[in-house]
Design a protein around this motif. Sequence first.
Motif, PDB file in Angstrom:
ATOM      1  N   ILE A   1      -3.593 127.001-100.325  1.00 50.74           N
ATOM      2  CA  ILE A   1      -4.391 127.281 -99.243  1.00 50.74           C
ATOM      3  C   ILE A   1      -5.131 125.949 -98.791  1.00 50.74           C
ATOM      4  CG2 ILE A   1      -6.514 128.432 -98.303  1.00 50.74           C
ATOM      5  CD1 ILE A   1      -5.483 130.709-100.073  1.00 50.74           C
ATOM      6  N   ASP A   2      -5.039 125.269 -97.895  1.00 51.49           N
ATOM      7  CA  ASP A   2      -5.427 123.752 -97.732  1.00 51.49           C
ATOM      8  C   ASP A   2      -5.575 123.377 -96.413  1.00 51.49           C
ATOM      9  OD1 ASP A   2      -5.987 120.916 -98.401  1.00 51.49           O
ATOM     10  OD2 ASP A   2      -5.597 121.679-100.480  1.00 51.49           O
ATOM     11  N   SER A   3      -5.629 122.144 -96.089  1.00 58.50           N
ATOM     12  CA  SER A   3      -5.373 121.411 -94.741  1.00 58.50           C
ATOM     13  C   SER A   3      -3.829 121.895 -94.584  1.00 58.50           C
ATOM     14  CB  SER A   3      -5.914 119.849 -94.642  1.00 58.50           C
ATOM     15  OG  SER A   3      -4.943 119.234 -95.513  1.00 58.50           O
ATOM     16  N   GLY A   4      -3.492 121.384 -93.467  1.00 52.93           N
ATOM     17  CA  GLY A   4      -1.724 121.217 -93.120  1.00 52.93           C
ATOM     18  C   GLY A   4      -1.229 120.345 -94.052  1.00 52.93           C
TER      19      GLY A   4
ATOM     20  N   HIS B   1      -4.942 116.023 -97.035  1.00 48.20           N
ATOM     21  CA  HIS B   1      -5.486 116.562 -98.415  1.00 48.20           C
ATOM     22  C   HIS B   1      -4.100 117.543 -98.709  1.00 48.20           C
ATOM     23  CE1 HIS B   1      -7.834 119.151-101.157  1.00 48.20           C
ATOM     24  NE2 HIS B   1      -8.581 117.990-101.063  1.00 48.20           N
ATOM     25  N   GLY B   2      -3.838 118.450 -97.952  1.00 54.20           N
ATOM     26  CA  GLY B   2      -2.745 119.432 -98.375  1.00 54.20           C
ATOM     27  C   GLY B   2      -1.305 118.792 -98.995  1.00 54.20           C
ATOM     28  N   THR B   3      -1.245 117.754 -98.163  1.00 47.63           N
ATOM     29  CA  THR B   3       0.090 117.309 -98.437  1.00 47.63           C
ATOM     30  C   THR B   3       0.061 116.546 -99.928  1.00 47.63           C
ATOM     31  OG1 THR B   3       0.675 116.582 -96.196  1.00 47.63           O
ATOM     32  CG2 THR B   3       1.847 115.339 -97.829  1.00 47.63           C
ATOM     33  N   HIS B   4      -0.960 115.742-100.320  1.00 47.40           N
ATOM     34  CA  HIS B   4      -1.485 115.311-101.544  1.00 47.40           C
ATOM     35  C   HIS B   4      -1.386 116.509-102.690  1.00 47.40           C
ATOM     36  CE1 HIS B   4      -3.209 112.681-104.412  1.00 47.40           C
ATOM     37  NE2 HIS B   4      -2.628 111.685-103.774  1.00 47.40           N
TER      38      HIS B   4
ATOM     39  N   ASN C   1      -3.178 127.888-105.092  1.00 48.96           N
ATOM     40  CA  ASN C   1      -4.160 126.711-105.397  1.00 48.96           C
ATOM     41  C   ASN C   1      -5.053 126.482-104.021  1.00 48.96           C
ATOM     42  OD1 ASN C   1      -4.215 124.113-107.038  1.00 48.96           O
ATOM     43  ND2 ASN C   1      -4.748 123.307-104.791  1.00 48.96           N
ATOM     44  N   ALA C   2      -6.216 126.489-104.719  1.00 48.50           N
ATOM     45  CA  ALA C   2      -7.433 126.290-103.844  1.00 48.50           C
ATOM     46  C   ALA C   2      -8.441 125.215-103.997  1.00 48.50           C
ATOM     47  CB  ALA C   2      -8.468 127.632-104.157  1.00 48.50           C
ATOM     48  N   SER C   3      -7.836 124.063-103.509  1.00 52.39           N
ATOM     49  CA  SER C   3      -8.785 122.778-103.598  1.00 52.39           C
ATOM     50  C   SER C   3      -9.749 122.561-102.503  1.00 52.39           C
ATOM     51  CB  SER C   3      -7.607 121.619-103.769  1.00 52.39           C
ATOM     52  OG  SER C   3      -6.951 121.566-105.049  1.00 52.39           O
ATOM     53  N   PHE C   4     -10.878 123.591-102.491  1.00 49.72           N
ATOM     54  CA  PHE C   4     -11.803 123.469-101.686  1.00 49.72           C
ATOM     55  C   PHE C   4     -13.028 124.183-102.058  1.00 49.72           C
ATOM     56  CE2 PHE C   4      -8.976 127.004-100.798  1.00 49.72           C
ATOM     57  CZ  PHE C   4      -9.881 128.249-100.762  1.00 49.72           C
ATOM     58  N   GLY C   5     -13.907 124.183-101.401  1.00 52.48           N
ATOM     59  CA  GLY C   5     -15.324 124.843-101.681  1.00 52.48           C
ATOM     60  C   GLY C   5     -16.328 124.433-100.872  1.00 52.48           C
ATOM     61  N   LYS C   6     -17.703 125.167-100.934  1.00 50.83           N
ATOM     62  CA  LYS C   6     -18.798 124.865-100.242  1.00 50.83           C
ATOM     63  C   LYS C   6     -19.872 125.567-101.082  1.00 50.83           C
ATOM     64  CE  LYS C   6     -17.431 128.865 -97.139  1.00 50.83           C
ATOM     65  NZ  LYS C   6     -17.532 129.212 -95.846  1.00 50.83           N
TER      66      LYS C   6
ATOM     67  N   ILE D   1      -5.126 109.883-108.809  1.00 46.74           N
ATOM     68  CA  ILE D   1      -3.970 110.498-109.060  1.00 46.74           C
ATOM     69  C   ILE D   1      -2.702 110.126-107.616  1.00 46.74           C
ATOM     70  CG2 ILE D   1      -2.570 112.837-109.292  1.00 46.74           C
ATOM     71  CD1 ILE D   1      -4.555 112.322-111.463  1.00 46.74           C
ATOM     72  N   TYR D   2      -1.725 109.684-107.956  1.00 47.46           N
ATOM     73  CA  TYR D   2      -0.670 109.151-107.246  1.00 47.46           C
ATOM     74  C   TYR D   2       0.021 110.343-106.793  1.00 47.46           C
ATOM     75  CZ  TYR D   2       2.664 105.682-105.408  1.00 47.46           C
ATOM     76  OH  TYR D   2       3.423 105.124-104.534  1.00 47.46           O
ATOM     77  N   SER D   3       0.365 110.721-105.375  1.00 45.71           N
ATOM     78  CA  SER D   3       0.855 111.739-104.784  1.00 45.71           C
ATOM     79  C   SER D   3       1.250 111.633-103.366  1.00 45.71           C
ATOM     80  CB  SER D   3      -0.065 113.100-104.998  1.00 45.71           C
ATOM     81  OG  SER D   3       0.817 114.314-104.533  1.00 45.71           O
ATOM     82  N   THR D   4       1.921 112.469-102.713  1.00 44.74           N
ATOM     83  CA  THR D   4       2.376 112.331-101.539  1.00 44.74           C
ATOM     84  C   THR D   4       1.386 112.437-100.405  1.00 44.74           C
ATOM     85  OG1 THR D   4       2.684 114.756-101.914  1.00 44.74           O
ATOM     86  CG2 THR D   4       4.684 113.370-101.827  1.00 44.74           C
ATOM     87  N   MET D   5       1.629 111.646 -99.316  1.00 45.13           N
ATOM     88  CA  MET D   5       1.026 111.534 -98.182  1.00 45.13           C
ATOM     89  C   MET D   5       1.869 111.860 -96.929  1.00 45.13           C
ATOM     90  SD  MET D   5      -2.350 111.022 -99.025  1.00 45.13           S
ATOM     91  CE  MET D   5      -3.169 109.974 -97.738  1.00 45.13           C
ATOM     92  N   PRO D   6       1.274 112.095 -95.564  1.00 43.73           N
ATOM     93  CA  PRO D   6       1.782 112.300 -94.516  1.00 43.73           C
ATOM     94  C   PRO D   6       3.056 111.056 -94.422  1.00 43.73           C
ATOM     95  CG  PRO D   6      -0.179 113.063 -94.221  1.00 43.73           C
ATOM     96  CD  PRO D   6      -0.356 112.325 -95.489  1.00 43.73           C
ATOM     97  N   ASN D   7       3.995 111.460 -93.508  1.00 46.69           N
ATOM     98  CA  ASN D   7       4.804 110.273 -93.070  1.00 46.69           C
ATOM     99  C   ASN D   7       5.645 109.484 -94.251  1.00 46.69           C
ATOM    100  OD1 ASN D   7       4.110 110.623 -90.265  1.00 46.69           O
ATOM    101  ND2 ASN D   7       2.388 109.432 -90.684  1.00 46.69           N
TER     102      ASN D   7
END
Length: 539
Positions: free
Chosen positions: A88-91, A290-293, A349-354, A447-453
């Motif tokens: 549950i994140d951005s796209g 964010h969600g892709t990462h 996974n819930a990497s968000f908050g407010k 942390i090294y991870s995936t990004m768009p494109n």
Amino acid sequence: MIKSSIKLLTGLSAGLLVMGCSSSSFLSAPPISTQNTSPRITELSEVESQRWGHLDLVRDTVPGMSVDRAYSELLKKKKGQTVVVAVIDSGIDLDHEDIKNVLWTNPGEKAGDGIDNDGNGYIDDIHGFNFLGESYHEQLEFARILRLKIGDEALQKEAKAELEKRLPEAKGTLPQLKQIEQFVSMAHQNMVKGLGKENYSLADLESFEPKSPQEEQQVGVLKQVFGMGEDIPAVLSNLNEGIEYYSAQLDYNLNVDFDGRTTVGDNPYDVNDIDYGNGNPNIRDDKESHGTHVAGIIAAQRGNKLGVDGVAKNVQIMAIRAVPDGDEYDKDIARAIRYAADNGAKVINASFGKSFSPNSEWVYDALKYAAEKDVLFVHAAGNDGNDLDNPSNPNYPNDHQMKNSPEIVENYLSVGALTSSFDSDMVASFSNYGKVNVDIFAPGAAIYSTMPNDEYEYQGGTSMAAPAVAGIAALIRSYFPNLTAAQVKQVILESGLNLDIPVTVGGADGDEKKLAEISKTGKIANLYNALIRAAELSK
């Protein structure tokens, strides 16, 4: 984290495993002991930096999760069940080379026919669902509370106080960053021209003879940048990130007059208004990363010789787009949790908050629903460097309806962030903490991870620590499917490494505390030990 970088720059079936996997091989392996482990002396290599969260504290003197060791010693030739993890994140970039082969595909839905084939209430939800429609930029919740006059006088007063605290920082910092970026950029261009090369060193600057007071000033600033251990392109990139961040704050997040929900077409404060969204949870903008990462940290395809390896194999990622560039809506999060639970996810996974949640009861009810469906909810603790046990530091969602009250569910797990340093700087300066409200810590800085494109990049935050633990949870559920969500949480917490060293929390000027004082367990997550503990509990 952007804000910490800005501060620096402006200072310029019991007992059985599936598919023939025997628990005896797990039980025969001794758990990792941290006795007599010493701090690392040498710097991480580039390869180590890109996967430090997978390294082993004892063998590599890095507070990773022993992922590589678990695969080489415990998981060789073993097969497990496929586990669906909802992000549950951005796209998410659904076409990413390292993610596209690990996406969940709804078996009952036919793509593109505009029909709810499986009757689950969602049309064309092939890889998940999108609760944001075509929207992306949003206000922070307290700005929405003020715009829509939500709640009573006390809530309005709290929201106004928060806006008055945040707005001056954005208004004051943005012009500073623009000025610094302009000066550093001009100095860099002049130095490239003066030295006749794009890449230059501190030694080159030391030997350069300025021809004017202005040039002397420029050289002095560039020397300061090198003195901070940064190269000029990296500093310019950080400055531009900061400019984008504070521009978005002023244009959208803190702008009381902005309405980002218009294109969605629903009333986000009416839980019964559910006819909105669509079946396409892909990114809407290249900056929507964010969600892709996060997805890559959990399950980027292992062993394909591309980019990165996720923590977990045997995983399918269910993409749920519900977190905008701003604060998420309670209704979207509640519906996203229920969607995940209803459609086969075993980990969320819930990497968000407010800090404001006017309809938090909708989310509490959804968490209870997920618990009934045996789904583990892994939540990022947040990036304010705050003690979450302090009543003045609210953080949603959580697992208690009153601050520090008993937990309302057993399927909620809160994760703080670690750096790669095995010393007093081990807890990331930005990470929230709390003896009651944070369960465990995991790798979350750089942390090294995936990004768009089909790109890859370093990012930091408790947003990166939560998916590391979600990956551990997914592997446990893959190899030990008889364990419940509550038992998986128990395994993760009991099997962490207990480190009796003082760490600094709340930033460079923060307090020094033991891990046992800043989290429920006093531990850091460890996959190797978790698999051994899961085998014991499963047996």
